[in-house]
Design a protein around this motif. Structure first.
Motif, PDB file in Angstrom:
ATOM      1  N   ALA A 192     100.038-125.720 -28.471  1.00 52.09           N
ATOM      2  CA  ALA A 192     100.385-126.297 -27.172  1.00 52.09           C
ATOM      3  C   ALA A 192     100.334-127.818 -27.179  1.00 52.09           C
ATOM      4  O   ALA A 192     100.601-128.447 -26.155  1.00 52.09           O
ATOM      5  CB  ALA A 192      99.444-125.751 -26.093  1.00 52.09           C
ATOM      6  N   ILE A 193      99.992-128.421 -28.310  1.00 52.95           N
ATOM      7  CA  ILE A 193      99.849-129.879 -28.382  1.00 52.95           C
ATOM      8  C   ILE A 193     101.173-130.441 -28.888  1.00 52.95           C
ATOM      9  O   ILE A 193     101.420-130.520 -30.093  1.00 52.95           O
ATOM     10  CB  ILE A 193      98.678-130.267 -29.303  1.00 52.95           C
ATOM     11  N   ILE A 194     102.018-130.827 -27.957  1.00 49.48           N
ATOM     12  CA  ILE A 194     103.388-131.231 -28.279  1.00 49.48           C
ATOM     13  C   ILE A 194     103.683-132.568 -27.624  1.00 49.48           C
ATOM     14  O   ILE A 194     103.523-132.723 -26.407  1.00 49.48           O
ATOM     15  CB  ILE A 194     104.401-130.178 -27.807  1.00 49.48           C
ATOM     16  N   GLY A 195     104.122-133.534 -28.425  1.00 43.68           N
ATOM     17  CA  GLY A 195     104.515-134.835 -27.914  1.00 43.68           C
ATOM     18  C   GLY A 195     103.669-135.953 -28.488  1.00 43.68           C
ATOM     19  O   GLY A 195     102.524-135.729 -28.900  1.00 43.68           O
ATOM     20  N   PRO A 196     104.189-137.178 -28.534  1.00 43.82           N
ATOM     21  CA  PRO A 196     103.490-138.283 -29.183  1.00 43.82           C
ATOM     22  C   PRO A 196     102.215-138.725 -28.481  1.00 43.82           C
ATOM     23  O   PRO A 196     101.306-139.257 -29.118  1.00 43.82           O
ATOM     24  CB  PRO A 196     104.531-139.406 -29.193  1.00 43.82           C
ATOM     25  N   ALA A 197     102.120-138.504 -27.166  1.00 45.28           N
ATOM     26  CA  ALA A 197     100.940-138.948 -26.423  1.00 45.28           C
ATOM     27  C   ALA A 197     100.173-137.761 -25.849  1.00 45.28           C
ATOM     28  O   ALA A 197      99.508-137.870 -24.826  1.00 45.28           O
ATOM     29  CB  ALA A 197     101.344-139.894 -25.302  1.00 45.28           C
ATOM     30  N   ARG A 198     100.235-136.644 -26.541  1.00 44.59           N
ATOM     31  CA  ARG A 198      99.525-135.425 -26.130  1.00 44.59           C
ATOM     32  C   ARG A 198      98.321-135.233 -27.038  1.00 44.59           C
ATOM     33  O   ARG A 198      98.446-135.225 -28.263  1.00 44.59           O
ATOM     34  CB  ARG A 198     100.470-134.234 -26.243  1.00 44.59           C
ATOM     35  N   GLY A 199      97.139-135.125 -26.458  1.00 41.33           N
ATOM     36  CA  GLY A 199      95.940-134.975 -27.258  1.00 41.33           C
ATOM     37  C   GLY A 199      95.040-133.873 -26.720  1.00 41.33           C
ATOM     38  O   GLY A 199      95.064-133.556 -25.526  1.00 41.33           O
ATOM     39  N   ASP A 200      94.244-133.297 -27.606  1.00 47.10           N
ATOM     40  CA  ASP A 200      93.265-132.277 -27.242  1.00 47.10           C
ATOM     41  C   ASP A 200      91.923-132.740 -27.802  1.00 47.10           C
ATOM     42  O   ASP A 200      91.774-132.916 -29.019  1.00 47.10           O
ATOM     43  CB  ASP A 200      93.674-130.930 -27.845  1.00 47.10           C
ATOM     44  N   LEU A 201      90.961-132.970 -26.938  1.00 41.72           N
ATOM     45  CA  LEU A 201      89.680-133.545 -27.314  1.00 41.72           C
ATOM     46  C   LEU A 201      88.683-132.447 -27.677  1.00 41.72           C
ATOM     47  O   LEU A 201      88.490-131.503 -26.903  1.00 41.72           O
ATOM     48  CB  LEU A 201      89.105-134.373 -26.156  1.00 41.72           C
ATOM     49  N   PHE A 202      88.029-132.565 -28.833  1.00 47.33           N
ATOM     50  CA  PHE A 202      87.028-131.569 -29.216  1.00 47.33           C
ATOM     51  C   PHE A 202      85.696-131.928 -28.579  1.00 47.33           C
ATOM     52  O   PHE A 202      85.169-133.018 -28.785  1.00 47.33           O
ATOM     53  CB  PHE A 202      86.884-131.495 -30.738  1.00 47.33           C
ATOM     54  N   PHE A 203      85.143-130.987 -27.794  1.00 48.37           N
ATOM     55  CA  PHE A 203      83.934-131.240 -27.012  1.00 48.37           C
ATOM     56  C   PHE A 203      82.669-130.658 -27.626  1.00 48.37           C
ATOM     57  O   PHE A 203      81.586-130.840 -27.058  1.00 48.37           O
ATOM     58  CB  PHE A 203      84.115-130.675 -25.600  1.00 48.37           C
ATOM     59  N   GLY A 204      82.750-129.947 -28.726  1.00 46.82           N
ATOM     60  CA  GLY A 204      81.558-129.370 -29.327  1.00 46.82           C
ATOM     61  C   GLY A 204      81.510-127.868 -29.184  1.00 46.82           C
ATOM     62  O   GLY A 204      82.540-127.215 -28.983  1.00 46.82           O
ATOM     63  N   ALA A 205      80.323-127.283 -29.270  1.00 42.03           N
ATOM     64  CA  ALA A 205      80.167-125.837 -29.285  1.00 42.03           C
ATOM     65  C   ALA A 205      79.303-125.362 -28.128  1.00 42.03           C
ATOM     66  O   ALA A 205      78.444-126.087 -27.621  1.00 42.03           O
ATOM     67  CB  ALA A 205      79.542-125.390 -30.610  1.00 42.03           C
ATOM     68  N   GLY A 206      79.540-124.118 -27.711  1.00 44.04           N
ATOM     69  CA  GLY A 206      78.668-123.482 -26.743  1.00 44.04           C
ATOM     70  C   GLY A 206      79.177-123.489 -25.318  1.00 44.04           C
ATOM     71  O   GLY A 206      80.222-124.063 -24.997  1.00 44.04           O
ATOM     72  N   GLU A 207      78.410-122.842 -24.444  1.00 41.11           N
ATOM     73  CA  GLU A 207      78.822-122.613 -23.064  1.00 41.11           C
ATOM     74  C   GLU A 207      78.991-123.901 -22.279  1.00 41.11           C
ATOM     75  O   GLU A 207      79.949-124.069 -21.523  1.00 41.11           O
ATOM     76  CB  GLU A 207      77.796-121.708 -22.380  1.00 41.11           C
ATOM     77  N   ALA A 208      78.057-124.845 -22.441  1.00 40.24           N
ATOM     78  CA  ALA A 208      78.152-126.100 -21.686  1.00 40.24           C
ATOM     79  C   ALA A 208      79.399-126.880 -22.079  1.00 40.24           C
ATOM     80  O   ALA A 208      80.110-127.423 -21.222  1.00 40.24           O
ATOM     81  CB  ALA A 208      76.902-126.951 -21.913  1.00 40.24           C
ATOM     82  N   ALA A 209      79.680-126.944 -23.373  1.00 40.58           N
ATOM     83  CA  ALA A 209      80.893-127.623 -23.844  1.00 40.58           C
ATOM     84  C   ALA A 209      82.129-126.928 -23.290  1.00 40.58           C
ATOM     85  O   ALA A 209      83.112-127.576 -22.922  1.00 40.58           O
ATOM     86  CB  ALA A 209      80.918-127.650 -25.363  1.00 40.58           C
ATOM     87  N   GLY A 210      82.081-125.598 -23.221  1.00 47.28           N
ATOM     88  CA  GLY A 210      83.215-124.849 -22.699  1.00 47.28           C
ATOM     89  C   GLY A 210      83.481-125.125 -21.239  1.00 47.28           C
ATOM     90  O   GLY A 210      84.638-125.235 -20.811  1.00 47.28           O
ATOM     91  N   ARG A 211      82.405-125.233 -20.440  1.00 49.28           N
ATOM     92  CA  ARG A 211      82.589-125.542 -19.019  1.00 49.28           C
ATOM     93  C   ARG A 211      83.260-126.895 -18.831  1.00 49.28           C
ATOM     94  O   ARG A 211      84.162-127.047 -18.013  1.00 49.28           O
ATOM     95  CB  ARG A 211      81.241-125.523 -18.300  1.00 49.28           C
ATOM     96  N   ARG A 212      82.815-127.891 -19.595  1.00 46.32           N
ATOM     97  CA  ARG A 212      83.404-129.220 -19.467  1.00 46.32           C
ATOM     98  C   ARG A 212      84.848-129.225 -19.987  1.00 46.32           C
ATOM     99  O   ARG A 212      85.737-129.808 -19.367  1.00 46.32           O
ATOM    100  CB  ARG A 212      82.570-130.241 -20.243  1.00 46.32           C
TER     101      ARG A 212
END
Length: 372
Positions: A330-350
């Motif tokens: 789903a990451i398509i385009g020159p200014a499209r980014g997906d930030l890695f937030f870490g592991a676990g439930e708290a990271a998932g909520r954010r």
């Protein structure tokens, strides 16, 4: 100073030359942390290592810079300023976020744990360099190699789930339900918690090649979830409410995403650091970035500036130097980014709350020998 290597895509007019002084917050960032993430990419780039999901190849200048990074650097800020040239991406920037799932699992099926996590099938072939074109116009990035050597479309999610259409794939573990499995596949990795207290790490091992369809978008379009309310937890809750069993509405919606991801058990030293991204490097929370691999090469530094709820529900400034180490359908385009937030439930909520506009600046490599 060199103008740096242009990215390998045609819309080079989307890049605006700027200086490091034009980047608000650059000097205040923890560039030592960014450099630590870059070194993990540099290890793979310098060794011409195998990528999990192939991307635009790194230019010779980035390879040379990676080799220099591995020799040791006293001043990370000076390293980035000397060997890279910032370019503002003039396209409209947009970021989401993702995380590593942690879920309970079993090594054999038992009541409450009957959904298998499948290994890579023996007949699955990657076609990144020459996708299989269908009469519909769709292009498949993987296919099934038949006994006679011919390539045919690999079965889609529904066929794999309902017809056992990937017979050479074997269960690695069992999770609670298809919604849990779907979430693991969307994230691309997971940590499985076993009853004895042990943890088993899953790493992406391939996909069936069908295009990705956003189930969250389908739920919004059909009026099942309000766009403003959409979160990862609400998506899971809605799918389970609709029913995730065979033939039930939630299951059918998930099956509209024909893409299906396979995994492997990963006990490597690198995997102990973090989940393995598309480049093959372990990911670093808030430093690893997923980008469009058809446009950018892995290892490029990107400055990302946005106001997002990344520490709590309140939107605050996020200004960080990130390293392109992953990708996603789903990451398509020159200014499209997906930030890695870490592991676990708290990271998932954010992570589930991030769908925000952003400014993105790419740092293009200078020729080694150039620089101030």
């Amino acid at each position: 100073m060199s103008r740096g290597h242009a990215p390998q895509f045609s819309a080079s007019d989307l890049l605006q030359e700027i200086s490091f002084e034009d980047i608000d917050g650059f000097s205040a960032d923890d560039l030592a942390a960014a450099f630590a993430a870059f070194r993990r990419s540099a290890t793979i780039i310098a060794a011409d290592g195998q990528e999990q999901r192939s991307a635009v190849p790194p230019p010779p200048s980035l390879i040379a810079i990676a080799q220099r990074a591995l020799q040791g650097v006293d001043d990370p800020a000076q390293f980035f300023r000397r060997w890279f040239q910032p370019r503002r991406i003039k396209a409209k920037g947009f970021v989401t976020a993702y995380y590593e799932v942690e879920v309970e699992a079993r090594l054999s099926p038992e009541p409450g744990f009957v959904t298998p996590v499948l290994s890579r099938p023996l007949d699955l072939v990657k076609l990144n360099e020459a996708p299989l074109s269908l009469p519909s116009g769709e292009k498949l990035t993987s296919a099934r190699r038949q006994a006679d050597g011919a390539l045919v479309p690999y079965p889609d999610r529904r066929a794999i789930e309902e017809e056992g259409a990937a017979p050479s794939a074997h269960p690695l573990a069992y999770v609670r339900d298809p919604v849990e499995l779907f979430l693991i596949q969307v994230q691309g990795s997971a940590r499985l918690r076993l009853p004895d207290g042990g943890v088993m790490a899953l790493t992406y091992a391939g996909r069936n090649g069908w295009p990705y369809t956003s189930v969250g978008r389908l739920l919004i379009e059909r009026g099942l979830v309000n766009r403003a309310d959409m979160t990862l937890d609400l998506m899971k809750e809605t799918l389970r409410r609709l029913g995730a069993g065979p033939g039930e509405a939630g299951r059918r919606i998930m099956q509209e995403n024909r893409s299906y991801v396979f995994f492997e058990i990963d006990r490597s030293e690198a995997r102990a650091i973090g989940p393995i991204g598309g480049q093959g490097a372990p990911l670093t929370p808030f430093r690893s970035l997923a980008v469009d691999r058809s446009i950018w090469c892995y290892g490029l530094p990107f400055w990302v500036a946005a106001r997002i709820p990344w520490q709590s529900e309140a939107e605050i400034d996020f200004r960080r130097l990130m390293i392109a180490q992953d990708t996603g359908s789903a990451i398509i385009g020159p200014a499209r980014g997906d930030l890695f937030f870490g592991a676990g439930e708290a990271a998932g909520r954010r992570a589930g709350d991030i769908r925000h506009a952003a400014e993105m600046i790419v740092l293009l490599p200078n020729e080694v020998g150039d620089g101030p």
